[in-house]
Motif scaffolding. Structure first.
Motif, mmCIF file in Angstrom:
data_model
loop_
_atom_site.group_PDB
_atom_site.id
_atom_site.type_symbol
_atom_site.label_atom_id
_atom_site.label_comp_id
_atom_site.label_asym_id
_atom_site.label_seq_id
_atom_site.Cartn_x
_atom_site.Cartn_y
_atom_site.Cartn_z
ATOM 1 N N LEU A 1 74.709 83.723 60.493
ATOM 2 C CA LEU A 1 75.277 82.709 59.605
ATOM 3 C C LEU A 1 75.408 83.262 58.276
ATOM 4 N N GLY A 2 74.436 84.319 57.730
ATOM 5 C CA GLY A 2 74.676 84.907 56.300
ATOM 6 C C GLY A 2 75.890 85.854 56.227
ATOM 7 N N MET A 3 75.907 86.629 57.613
ATOM 8 C CA MET A 3 77.179 87.762 57.527
ATOM 9 C C MET A 3 78.387 86.892 57.468
ATOM 10 N N VAL A 4 78.571 85.618 58.333
ATOM 11 C CA VAL A 4 79.852 84.854 58.376
ATOM 12 C C VAL A 4 80.107 84.366 56.838
ATOM 13 N N SER A 5 79.244 83.775 56.178
ATOM 14 C CA SER A 5 79.244 83.064 54.976
ATOM 15 C C SER A 5 79.616 84.187 53.846
ATOM 16 N N ARG B 1 46.106 89.235 63.293
ATOM 17 C CA ARG B 1 46.606 88.177 61.968
ATOM 18 C C ARG B 1 47.251 89.322 60.977
ATOM 19 N N ARG B 2 46.691 90.648 60.932
ATOM 20 C CA ARG B 2 47.166 91.523 59.781
ATOM 21 C C ARG B 2 48.673 91.781 60.155
ATOM 22 N N GLN B 3 49.007 91.991 61.448
ATOM 23 C CA GLN B 3 50.420 92.151 61.668
ATOM 24 C C GLN B 3 51.465 90.931 61.312
ATOM 25 N N GLN B 4 50.758 89.841 61.743
ATOM 26 C CA GLN B 4 51.328 88.473 61.485
ATOM 27 C C GLN B 4 51.760 88.316 59.751
ATOM 28 N N ALA B 5 50.622 88.756 58.905
ATOM 29 C CA ALA B 5 50.758 88.568 57.650
ATOM 30 C C ALA B 5 51.959 89.644 57.133
ATOM 31 N N LEU B 6 52.006 90.695 57.710
ATOM 32 C CA LEU B 6 52.967 91.806 57.389
ATOM 33 C C LEU B 6 54.402 91.363 57.627
ATOM 34 N N THR B 7 54.340 90.469 58.807
ATOM 35 C CA THR B 7 55.858 89.892 59.100
ATOM 36 C C THR B 7 56.028 88.948 58.386
ATOM 37 N N LEU B 8 55.012 87.946 57.729
ATOM 38 C CA LEU B 8 55.730 86.906 56.898
ATOM 39 C C LEU B 8 56.209 87.288 55.738
ATOM 40 N N LEU B 9 55.414 88.551 55.140
ATOM 41 C CA LEU B 9 56.008 88.994 53.915
ATOM 42 C C LEU B 9 57.492 89.138 53.544
ATOM 43 N N PRO B 10 58.325 89.889 54.386
ATOM 44 C CA PRO B 10 59.752 89.829 54.532
ATOM 45 C C PRO B 10 60.270 88.754 54.429
ATOM 46 N N ILE B 11 59.873 87.873 55.399
ATOM 47 C CA ILE B 11 60.496 86.804 55.469
ATOM 48 C C ILE B 11 60.468 85.680 54.204
ATOM 49 N N CYS B 12 59.297 85.696 53.477
ATOM 50 C CA CYS B 12 59.057 84.982 52.175
ATOM 51 C C CYS B 12 59.997 85.742 51.084
ATOM 52 N N LEU B 13 59.980 87.076 51.195
ATOM 53 C CA LEU B 13 60.933 87.712 50.186
ATOM 54 C C LEU B 13 62.515 87.492 50.571
ATOM 55 N N SER C 1 71.441 88.495 48.735
ATOM 56 C CA SER C 1 71.570 87.391 49.808
ATOM 57 C C SER C 1 71.894 88.365 50.963
ATOM 58 N N LEU C 2 72.484 89.368 50.842
ATOM 59 C CA LEU C 2 72.994 90.218 52.177
ATOM 60 C C LEU C 2 71.713 90.743 52.818
ATOM 61 N N TYR C 3 70.393 90.915 51.846
ATOM 62 C CA TYR C 3 69.210 91.351 52.735
ATOM 63 C C TYR C 3 68.861 90.311 53.597
ATOM 64 N N THR C 4 69.088 89.097 53.562
ATOM 65 C CA THR C 4 68.648 87.953 54.639
ATOM 66 C C THR C 4 69.313 88.406 55.930
ATOM 67 N N THR C 5 70.471 88.929 56.005
ATOM 68 C CA THR C 5 70.994 89.535 57.340
ATOM 69 C C THR C 5 70.347 90.504 57.956
ATOM 70 N N ALA C 6 69.495 91.307 57.218
ATOM 71 C CA ALA C 6 68.897 92.509 57.825
ATOM 72 C C ALA C 6 67.492 91.836 58.260
ATOM 73 N N THR C 7 67.175 90.792 57.961
ATOM 74 C CA THR C 7 65.707 90.191 58.273
ATOM 75 C C THR C 7 65.824 89.413 59.425
ATOM 76 N N GLY C 8 65.951 90.354 60.369
ATOM 77 C CA GLY C 8 66.102 89.487 61.806
ATOM 78 C C GLY C 8 64.892 89.663 62.722
ATOM 79 N N PRO C 9 64.940 89.718 64.167
ATOM 80 C CA PRO C 9 63.881 89.924 64.879
ATOM 81 C C PRO C 9 62.998 91.405 65.067
ATOM 82 N N GLU C 10 63.862 92.375 64.402
ATOM 83 C CA GLU C 10 62.956 93.714 64.196
ATOM 84 C C GLU C 10 61.720 93.300 63.352
#
Length: 230
Positions: free
Chosen positions: A172-176, A5-17, A209-218
């Motif tokens: 989609l963000g990269m294309v836009s 759950r700690r790893q999941q919380a750390l994963t959720l933070l960049p998505i919320c950001l 906005s470009l930051y969202t393109t870097a928030t991928g499966p990594e």
């Protein structure tokens, strides 16, 4: 809180950001910032201008000052006669300095975009809005996974859906962004004469906005790896 759950919380933070930055960028007008050279306002608009001399001749008949006989002496020549008017542009509007008063003068960005490019602009706006919804959906799914961790549900499919949504949001963000950059450059060359900036660069909203393109499966790999181990 266990390790999973700690790893999941750390994963959720960049998505919320990414969601917060993307939503802020879509509604702001700082995707691009620039300036164009314009003639300085007349001294009548700046009564105490340091480069102007105001001379008023008294009215000989009444002994009062005749405002219609004001003489202005301006000794600025060359580039000194011009000033850089700054502007900033977003998806929705374009704002530039108001040299004669405080504040800014804004107008719709669509009104300065060439008619043949307005359809591409709407596609760009639609893509950015869709990116916001995709990131929000990913955040909701991952939050549900954390809150219902012990429900016995097979969350591997949910993790895969989150990864697919984030990858799609990034692409989609990269294309836009490519579409917006193309539209802006075309507008700089073919837009109205009273708007075209001579110099410009990307603003903070563009990079946010470009930051969202870097928030991928990594960013999701820790959560996916934990689920596979279980």
């Amino acid at each position: 809180m266990d390790r999973a759950r700690r790893q999941q919380a750390l994963t959720l933070l960049p998505i919320c950001l990414a969601f917060a930055l993307s939503l802020t960028a879509v509604s702001s007008s700082y995707w691009c910032e620039g300036a164009r050279k314009v003639t300085k306002p007349l001294c009548l608009d700046q009564l105490h201008g340091k480069n102007c001399i105001h001379f008023r001749r008294p009215n000989s008949s009444y002994g009062t000052k005749d405002e219609s006989q004001v003489v202005l002496y301006i000794w600025e020549i060359g580039d000194d006669k011009f000033i850089q008017r700054r502007l900033h542009v977003g998806l929705w509007e374009s704002c530039e300095e108001n040299l004669n008063s405080t504040g800014e003068r804004c107008r719709s960005f669509r009104s300065v975009v060439p008619t043949e490019e307005q359809g591409v602009l709407w596609l760009c706006i639609g893509a950015e809005v869709l990116v916001v919804f995709l990131i929000l959906t990913s955040a909701i799914l991952l939050g549900s996974r954390m809150s219902c961790h012990s429900c016995g549900f097979n969350w591997l499919k949910v993790d895969a859906s989150i990864a697919i949504l984030m990858v799609f949001a990034g692409l989609l963000g990269m294309v836009s962004h490519m579409m917006y950059t193309t539209i802006f450059q075309i507008t700089v060359n073919l837009g109205p004469e009273d708007w075209r900036p001579q110099t410009w660069d990307y603003g903070w909203s563009y990079w946010a906005s470009l930051y969202t393109t870097a928030t991928g499966p990594e960013g999701l790999s820790p959560a996916l790896g934990t689920e596979k181990q279980r």
